[in-house]
Design an enzyme around this catalytic site. Structure first.
Site, mmCIF file in Angstrom:
data_model
loop_
_atom_site.group_PDB
_atom_site.id
_atom_site.type_symbol
_atom_site.label_atom_id
_atom_site.label_comp_id
_atom_site.label_asym_id
_atom_site.label_seq_id
_atom_site.Cartn_x
_atom_site.Cartn_y
_atom_site.Cartn_z
ATOM 1 N N LYS A 181 7.036 -42.220 79.144
ATOM 2 C CA LYS A 181 6.265 -41.833 80.345
ATOM 3 C C LYS A 181 4.786 -42.146 80.168
ATOM 4 O O LYS A 181 4.073 -42.389 81.144
ATOM 5 C CB LYS A 181 6.510 -40.366 80.701
ATOM 6 C CG LYS A 181 6.014 -39.323 79.688
ATOM 7 C CD LYS A 181 4.579 -38.918 79.842
ATOM 8 C CE LYS A 181 4.100 -38.090 78.668
ATOM 9 N NZ LYS A 181 2.678 -37.728 78.743
ATOM 10 N N THR A 238 1.939 -36.838 84.315
ATOM 11 C CA THR A 238 1.007 -37.773 83.679
ATOM 12 C C THR A 238 0.579 -38.896 84.617
ATOM 13 O O THR A 238 -0.550 -39.389 84.520
ATOM 14 C CB THR A 238 1.646 -38.334 82.383
ATOM 15 O OG1 THR A 238 2.291 -37.264 81.702
ATOM 16 C CG2 THR A 238 0.614 -38.915 81.461
#
Ligand SMILES: NC(=O)C1=CN([C@@H]2O[C@H](COP(=O)(O)OP(=O)(O)OC[C@H]3O[C@@H](n4cnc5c(N)ncnc54)[C@H](OP(=O)(O)O)[C@@H]3O)[C@@H](O)[C@H]2O)C=CC1
Ligand SMILES: O=C(CO)COP(=O)(O)O
Length: 316
Positions: A181, A238
């Site tokens: 990620k 994120t």
């Protein structure tokens, strides 16, 4: 409780604030003295007071806690385990890093297993900014451990009223979710930094998630883990917030702005590691490949965008 946190960076310090009754170790004697004197980690987590019960130390050999949380950058972990193996072996080691080691192409638990086969290893990962945890805001993380009994014990030991841990035995899935990620977050930052728009970011996140899944499933992970806190949950956090260093790094690359190279940006080394891993396993990861090429300086953001848009039209 018998817990020590090794690494007084933003995340290790935040965990110490949340857990309270722990020992916080730093490699730097001056840093330890400063934190003990001021009761604050002004270097890595300024503005957050350290609870009185947190003990600060620089003496690794003097730590007798059985559960050790390794809260350092991924690329530092292998050297740390190598240098301090005699102190760390036979303990429970909970890795808190997100990434893939550039040399051995393993995640944090893989690196622990390779270096200290007698240690019992687990992983703490998932969507959480250090400041949120340190302030006691509600947070849910994944505690991944192959040994279900140890996983249950750690879940109890490390959960608090605000910090809620979910157990998972799929360590591979949790490792890869947290590592991959960050690479997609750099790409999302580039998209916004280069003014390509919110729609492009959403497309990038969805296609990024598809390639995260492709690699993770090929390496034996469970799809449910990728769809959980450590994968999709952390991807959303994120890719969507300027509090993320990975996202901010991408913003700087996309807009041509300066970026402080001392900042921990796990996705930068991990993009290069994962591009190699994907090639070895014959997995198509175009976004990761582009991010790695841009970081290595082979490709501009415009060239990467054009190359992604020129790919053959296909099924979802
Ligand atoms: N910050 C966050 O919000 C979150 C971070 N994480 C993960 O936690 C990990 C650590 O990140 P974070 O704390 O933010 O990073 P920071 O940059 O804030 O701190 C890194 C820490 O690691 C220490 N360190 C670096 N190299 C070594 C080494 N060779 N041996 C021992 N200690 C070392 C540094 O010590 P020194 O100060 O002496 O250089 C510093 O204390 C990363 O993998 C990150 O992805 C996970 C969730 C949230
Ligand atoms: O891992 C994190 C959030 O879950 C922290 O993200 P950054 O390392 O990008 O700041």
């Amino acid at each position: 409780m018998s817990v020590a946190i090794l690494g007084a960076g933003a995340f290790g310090t935040a965990l110490a604030c949340a857990l309270g009754q722990v020992t916080l170790w730093t490699r730097d004697a001056d840093h330890a003295r400063d934190m003990a004197d001021t009761r604050e980690n002004t270097r890595r987590l300024p503005g957050i007071p350290l609870p009185g019960e947190v003990q600060i130390t620089h003496d690794l050999a003097g730590i007798d806690a059985q559960t050790l949380l390794l809260a350092m950058p991924m690329q530092a972990m292998r050297g740390f385990l190598h240098d301090h193996g005699t102190v760390l072996q036979d303990r429970v080691l909970v890795a808190c890093s997100k990434g893939v080691d550039l040399d051995v192409l393993l995640g944090p638990v893989g690196v622990i297993r390779q270096n200290l086969p007698d240690a019992r290893a687990a992983l703490l990962t998932g969507p959480s900014f250090a400041h949120d945890i340190a302030r006691g805001l509600p947070t849910a993380l994944t505690l991944a451990c192959e040994d279900p009994e140890l996983g249950m014990a750690l879940q109890q030991e490390l959960s608090t009223n605000a910090l809620r841990l979910y157990r998972n035995t799929d360590v591979t899935g949790a490792e890869l979710g947290g590592a991959l990620k960050n690479v997609i977050a750099i790409a999302a930052g580039m998209v916004i930094g280069a003014d390509m728009g919110e729609s492009a970011r959403a497309a990038l996140m969805a296609r990024g998630y598809a390639e995260m899944q492709r690699l993770a499933l090929a390496l034996g992970a469970q799809a449910d883990t990728l769809a959980g806190l450590s994968g999709l949950g952390d991807l959303i956090l994120t890719c969507g917030s300027e509090k993320s260093r990975n996202f901010r790094y991408g913003l700087a690359l996309g807009s041509g702005a300066e970026f402080d190279t001392t900042t921990t940006v796990e996705g930068a080394a991990t993009a290069r590691a994962v591009a190699r891993l994907a090639q070895e396993h014959g997995i198509d990861m175009p976004i990761t490949r582009m991010v790695a090429a841009m970081i290595e300086g082979y490709l501009t953001v415009t060239e990467a965008r054009d190359a992604l848009l020129a790919r053959p039209l296909t099924e979802e």
